[in-house]
Design a protein around this motif. Sequence first.
Motif, short mmCIF file in Angstrom:
data_model
loop_
_atom_site.label_atom_id
_atom_site.label_comp_id
_atom_site.label_asym_id
_atom_site.label_seq_id
_atom_site.Cartn_x
_atom_site.Cartn_y
_atom_site.Cartn_z
N GLN A 121 1.47 2.30 -3.70
CA GLN A 121 1.00 2.51 -4.74
C GLN A 121 0.84 4.27 -4.23
OE1 GLN A 121 -0.05 -0.41 -6.51
NE2 GLN A 121 1.52 -1.02 -4.93
N LYS A 122 0.36 4.62 -5.63
CA LYS A 122 0.13 6.36 -5.79
C LYS A 122 -1.08 6.19 -5.30
CE LYS A 122 3.81 6.89 -9.02
NZ LYS A 122 4.80 8.32 -8.51
N LYS A 123 -2.31 5.52 -5.27
CA LYS A 123 -3.90 5.99 -5.33
C LYS A 123 -4.16 4.92 -4.29
CE LYS A 123 -4.79 4.05 -9.30
NZ LYS A 123 -5.57 3.11 -10.64
N PRO A 124 -5.47 4.81 -4.78
CA PRO A 124 -5.98 3.10 -3.27
C PRO A 124 -6.36 2.38 -4.37
CG PRO A 124 -6.95 5.36 -3.16
CD PRO A 124 -6.38 6.26 -3.87
N HIS A 171 -11.96 0.75 -2.17
CA HIS A 171 -10.51 0.67 -2.03
C HIS A 171 -9.75 1.27 -1.07
CE1 HIS A 171 -11.83 1.42 -6.20
NE2 HIS A 171 -10.29 0.66 -6.59
N TYR A 172 -8.52 0.62 -0.59
CA TYR A 172 -7.41 1.12 0.49
C TYR A 172 -6.64 1.36 0.92
CZ TYR A 172 -10.77 -2.87 2.09
OH TYR A 172 -11.19 -3.74 1.91
N LYS A 173 -5.61 2.58 0.34
CA LYS A 173 -4.89 3.48 1.71
C LYS A 173 -4.05 3.01 2.60
CE LYS A 173 -6.95 7.34 2.61
NZ LYS A 173 -6.48 9.18 1.70
N LEU A 174 -3.07 4.07 2.79
CA LEU A 174 -2.38 3.77 4.41
C LEU A 174 -3.39 4.83 5.17
CD1 LEU A 174 2.02 3.97 3.51
CD2 LEU A 174 0.10 1.95 4.77
N VAL A 232 -4.57 0.91 7.87
CA VAL A 232 -5.69 1.63 6.72
C VAL A 232 -6.12 2.25 6.70
CG1 VAL A 232 -6.46 0.26 4.50
CG2 VAL A 232 -4.23 -0.88 5.91
N GLU A 233 -6.98 3.18 5.76
CA GLU A 233 -7.78 3.53 5.00
C GLU A 233 -8.68 3.08 4.25
OE1 GLU A 233 -7.72 8.04 5.23
OE2 GLU A 233 -6.70 7.83 6.51
N LEU A 287 0.88 -1.59 0.54
CA LEU A 287 0.29 -0.18 0.15
C LEU A 287 0.41 1.61 -0.07
CD1 LEU A 287 -2.21 -0.97 2.56
CD2 LEU A 287 -3.01 -0.73 -0.13
#
Length: 97
Positions: free
Chosen positions: A24-27, A63-66, A57-58, A21
């Motif tokens: 990645q540049k996006k979720p 979708h998921y992101k840090l 994580v959010e 994660l």
Amino acid sequence: MGKTYKTINAVKVTGKVLKFLAEQKKPVSGQEVSRALDIANGTVMCHLATLIEIGFVELVGEHYKLGMGAALLWAKYKSQVESTLANCRDTLATLDA
């Protein structure tokens, strides 16, 4: 001789998910994480659910992101390094005096 401890595979998987994660540049979707890491989708989703619960994580839509929890760990680490650096500078100043 010191005691030898076993490693915990679930923690290794969590680390892989977080590192992925972070790159990645996006979720990304859970399936993208699963495919990229070659880890069963159900396993990835359980890790993501837990990481959301603890704030690392959010979830953004589906979708998921840090999350902020990961950012706070970085900030704490940076603070510790800055403190160590300040202590080293103080020691050097004392030695120079």
